[in-house]
Design a protein around this motif. Structure first.
Motif, short mmCIF file in Angstrom:
data_model
loop_
_atom_site.label_atom_id
_atom_site.label_comp_id
_atom_site.label_asym_id
_atom_site.label_seq_id
_atom_site.Cartn_x
_atom_site.Cartn_y
_atom_site.Cartn_z
N PRO A 81 0.81 -1.22 0.00
CA PRO A 81 0.00 0.00 0.00
C PRO A 81 0.84 1.27 0.00
O PRO A 81 0.43 2.28 -0.57
N ALA A 82 2.02 1.23 0.62
CA ALA A 82 2.87 2.43 0.66
C ALA A 82 3.37 2.76 -0.74
O ALA A 82 3.34 3.93 -1.17
N VAL A 83 3.83 1.74 -1.45
CA VAL A 83 4.31 1.96 -2.82
C VAL A 83 3.16 2.43 -3.70
O VAL A 83 3.29 3.38 -4.48
N THR A 84 2.01 1.78 -3.58
CA THR A 84 0.84 2.15 -4.39
C THR A 84 0.43 3.59 -4.14
O THR A 84 0.15 4.34 -5.09
N SER A 85 0.40 4.01 -2.88
CA SER A 85 -0.05 5.37 -2.57
C SER A 85 0.91 6.42 -3.12
O SER A 85 0.49 7.47 -3.61
N LEU A 86 2.22 6.14 -3.07
CA LEU A 86 3.18 7.10 -3.59
C LEU A 86 3.14 7.16 -5.11
O LEU A 86 3.31 8.24 -5.70
N LEU A 87 2.93 6.02 -5.77
CA LEU A 87 2.79 6.04 -7.22
C LEU A 87 1.56 6.84 -7.63
O LEU A 87 1.59 7.59 -8.62
N GLN A 88 0.48 6.71 -6.88
CA GLN A 88 -0.72 7.48 -7.17
C GLN A 88 -0.47 8.98 -6.95
O GLN A 88 -0.93 9.82 -7.73
N ALA A 89 0.28 9.30 -5.88
CA ALA A 89 0.62 10.70 -5.62
C ALA A 89 1.48 11.27 -6.73
O ALA A 89 1.31 12.43 -7.13
N LEU A 90 2.40 10.46 -7.26
CA LEU A 90 3.26 10.91 -8.35
C LEU A 90 2.44 11.17 -9.61
O LEU A 90 2.70 12.13 -10.35
N GLU A 91 1.44 10.32 -9.88
CA GLU A 91 0.60 10.51 -11.05
C GLU A 91 -0.19 11.82 -10.96
O GLU A 91 -0.42 12.49 -11.96
N LYS A 92 -0.59 12.18 -9.73
CA LYS A 92 -1.36 13.41 -9.55
C LYS A 92 -0.48 14.66 -9.65
O LYS A 92 -0.94 15.72 -10.07
N ARG A 93 0.80 14.51 -9.25
CA ARG A 93 1.70 15.67 -9.25
C ARG A 93 3.03 15.31 -9.91
O ARG A 93 4.09 15.31 -9.26
N PRO A 94 3.02 15.00 -11.20
CA PRO A 94 4.25 14.55 -11.86
C PRO A 94 5.33 15.62 -11.96
O PRO A 94 6.51 15.31 -12.09
N ASP A 95 4.92 16.91 -11.90
CA ASP A 95 5.89 18.00 -12.05
C ASP A 95 6.42 18.49 -10.70
O ASP A 95 7.28 19.38 -10.66
N HIS A 96 5.93 17.93 -9.62
CA HIS A 96 6.35 18.38 -8.30
C HIS A 96 7.78 17.93 -8.01
O HIS A 96 8.20 16.85 -8.40
N GLY A 122 14.23 -0.98 -8.84
CA GLY A 122 15.65 -0.78 -9.08
C GLY A 122 16.10 0.65 -8.90
O GLY A 122 17.23 1.01 -9.23
N MET A 123 15.25 1.52 -8.39
CA MET A 123 15.58 2.92 -8.13
C MET A 123 14.70 3.43 -7.00
O MET A 123 13.69 2.82 -6.67
N THR A 124 15.08 4.54 -6.40
CA THR A 124 14.29 5.10 -5.31
C THR A 124 13.09 5.86 -5.87
O THR A 124 13.02 6.16 -7.07
N PHE A 125 12.15 6.19 -4.99
CA PHE A 125 11.00 6.98 -5.41
C PHE A 125 11.44 8.34 -5.93
O PHE A 125 10.91 8.83 -6.93
N LEU A 126 12.43 8.96 -5.28
CA LEU A 126 12.90 10.27 -5.72
C LEU A 126 13.56 10.18 -7.09
O LEU A 126 13.42 11.08 -7.91
N ASP A 127 14.29 9.09 -7.35
CA ASP A 127 14.87 8.88 -8.69
C ASP A 127 13.76 8.75 -9.73
O ASP A 127 13.85 9.32 -10.83
N LEU A 128 12.71 8.02 -9.38
CA LEU A 128 11.59 7.81 -10.29
C LEU A 128 10.90 9.14 -10.60
O LEU A 128 10.56 9.43 -11.75
N ALA A 129 10.70 9.96 -9.55
CA ALA A 129 10.05 11.25 -9.74
C ALA A 129 10.90 12.18 -10.60
O ALA A 129 10.38 12.90 -11.46
N ARG A 130 12.22 12.16 -10.39
CA ARG A 130 13.13 13.00 -11.18
C ARG A 130 13.11 12.57 -12.65
O ARG A 130 13.10 13.41 -13.56
#
Length: 351
Positions: A81-96, A122-130
Motif C-alpha cells: 500500500p505504501a508503494v501504491t499510494s506514492l505512485l498514485q501521488a506521483l501521477e497526480k503531481r508529476p511535475d512536483h 531498481g531505483m528510489t521513489f525520488l529517482d523515479l520522480a526525477r
C-alpha cells in the motif's frame, strides 16, 4: 541484496504463512512443479519436496509454473500500500519536486520507502520522480520547444541543473539535440519504466531503458557516427516499435518486425541473430549460445556480445541466464530481467 536464511527457517515461514519474506523468497515444489509465495493458502508440501529461491525468475528458469492461488507473478508493488499510494501521488503531481519531507508528510518512513522502491523498481521513489520530470522536458523539446521551456516544463528552477540532469541521464546536452536530425531520439513509457529509442528514417538504431549505465556512451557513439546530426523526434521505425511494444506488454504479441540498424562486429551480429531465435518464454545459457553459433569455447566472447546489445527487448538478451539457471547480469537491471521473463511466460503457454 537480500541474503536468504537457511531453508529450514524459510520452510517454517511457509508453514506459518509468514509475510516476513514477502517479495524476497519463493518456494518451488518439486512434487507439483508449482512455485508459490510463502503466504500461499494451499496445503503445505513436505519438506523434502521444496526448495527456495530469491526471485520468480529463478523459479521460472528451473521450469516451475506459477501457482494459481497465490499468484506469485503479480507485481509485489500492487500489494504494497505504501508503494501504491506514492505512485498514485506521483501521477497526480508529476511535475512536483518531490523530497523526503514530502514522503514523511504522507505518513511514510523515507528509509522504508527507499528500500521498497529499490526492491521493486531498481531505483528510489525520488529517482523515479526525477526521471518523470525529465520525461516532460524531453517531450517539450520534441514538440519544438526551447530549452528554457523544457526546463520549466520539467520543474527545474536552474537552467544549469536541468542541463546537468539531462546530460547525466542521456549523455548529450539538450541544446545539442536538433529537431530535424538524421537520427531522432524519442522517449517511450512502458510498464517496466521509460525507454529511449533512436531511429533513422529507415531503421531503429537503439532501444534502451532510461538509467542504463551504458546509455550515455551508446548515445554519444551514435551522435559521433552521425556527425552530431541527432535530434529529438520520431520516424516511422519508432512509431512501429511503439505499437509492437504495446502489443508485447499487453500479452498480444512478442513478434518485433521493426527494421534494425546493427552497430557491431560480424561476430556480435551472429550472436544477436541467435538471440532473436530464442522463442519468448524460453531461455538459453551462454554455453548454449556459443554452441549454437558453432563456437563452443567462445562463451566469454558471447557474453560480451550479449552485453553490447543496444536494442533491448527487440534483440532479447534478457533470455540468457546462467548455466545453473541463475539470473545473470542485465544492463536494464536484474529486476527488469526477471519481470520480462515473467511477462513471457504467457507467450510460452500460448506456443
Amino acid at each position: 541484496m537480500f541474503d536468504l536464511p537457511d531453508d529450514d527457517t524459510l520452510y517454517q515461514a511457509l508453514l506459518d504463512r509468514s509475510p516476513a519474506y514477502e517479495g524476497q523468497a519463493w518456494v518451488c515444489v518439486s512434487s507439483t512443479g508449482i512455485f508459490c509465495r510463502l503466504t500461499c493458502p494451499a496445503p503445505k508440501p513436505k519438506r523434502q519436496n521444496v526448495h527456495f529461491r530469491a526471485s520468480p525468475g529463478e523459479c521460472l528458469a528451473e521450469g516451475f509454473r506459477a501457482c494459481k492461488r497465490c499468484h506469485p507473478l503479480q507485481a509485489a508493488a500492487e500489494s504494497d500500500p505504501a508503494v501504491t499510494s506514492l505512485l498514485q501521488a506521483l501521477e497526480k503531481r508529476p511535475d512536483h519536486r518531490w523530497s523526503e519531507a514530502d514522503i514523511q508528510a504522507l505518513g511514510h518512513d523515507p528509509s522504508t520507502i527507499r528500500r521498497a522502491f529499490r526492491r521493486q523498481f531498481g531505483m528510489t521513489f525520488l529517482d523515479l520522480a526525477r526521471q518523470r520530470r525529465l520525461r516532460h522536458g524531453f517531450a517539450s523539446l520534441a514538440e519544438g520547444g526551447k530549452v528554457i521551456d523544457a526546463q520549466l516544463e520539467a520543474g527545474f528552477d536552474s537552467p544549469s541543473a536541468f542541463r546537468a540532469a539531462f546530460a547525466r541521464l542521456l549523455g548529450i546536452p539538450p541544446a545539442d539535440l536538433k529537431g530535424d536530425g538524421a537520427l531522432r531520439a524519442d522517449w517511450i513509457a512502458t510498464p517496466l519504466g521509460d525507454m529511449v529509442a533512436v531511429s533513422s528514417a529507415h531503421a531503429l538504431h537503439l532501444l534502451e531503458f532510461v538509467g542504463r549505465q551504458a546509455l550515455q556512451r551508446e548515445l554519444q557513439r551514435l551522435a559521433k557516427g552521425a556527425k552530431g546530426d541527432i535530434g529529438i523526434g520520431t520516424f516511422a521505425p519508432t512509431e512501429q516499435l511503439k505499437s509492437e511494444l504495446s502489443a508485447y506488454f499487453a500479452g498480444a504479441s512478442a513478434d518485433f518486425q521493426t527494421p534494425l540498424a546493427l552497430h557491431g562486429t560480424p561476430f556480435y551480429r551472429q550472436v544477436w541473430a541467435e538471440l532473436q531465435r530464442i522463442p519468448p518464454g524460453e531461455t538459453r545459457s551462454y554455453g548454449e549460445l556459443a554452441r549454437a553459433i558453432g563456437r563452443p569455447t567462445a562463451m566469454r566472447a558471447v557474453a560480451q556480445a550479449n552485453g553490447a546489445n543496444q536494442l533491448a527487448l527487440v534483440i532479447p538478451c534478457h533470455r540468457v541466464i546462467g548455466a545453473d539457471g541463475s539470473m545473470t547480469g542485465y544492463g536494464g537491471g536484474l529486476w527488469r530481467k526477471q519481470k520480462l521473463l515473467e511477462v513471457e511466460v504467457g507467450y510460452r503457454r500460448s506456443a
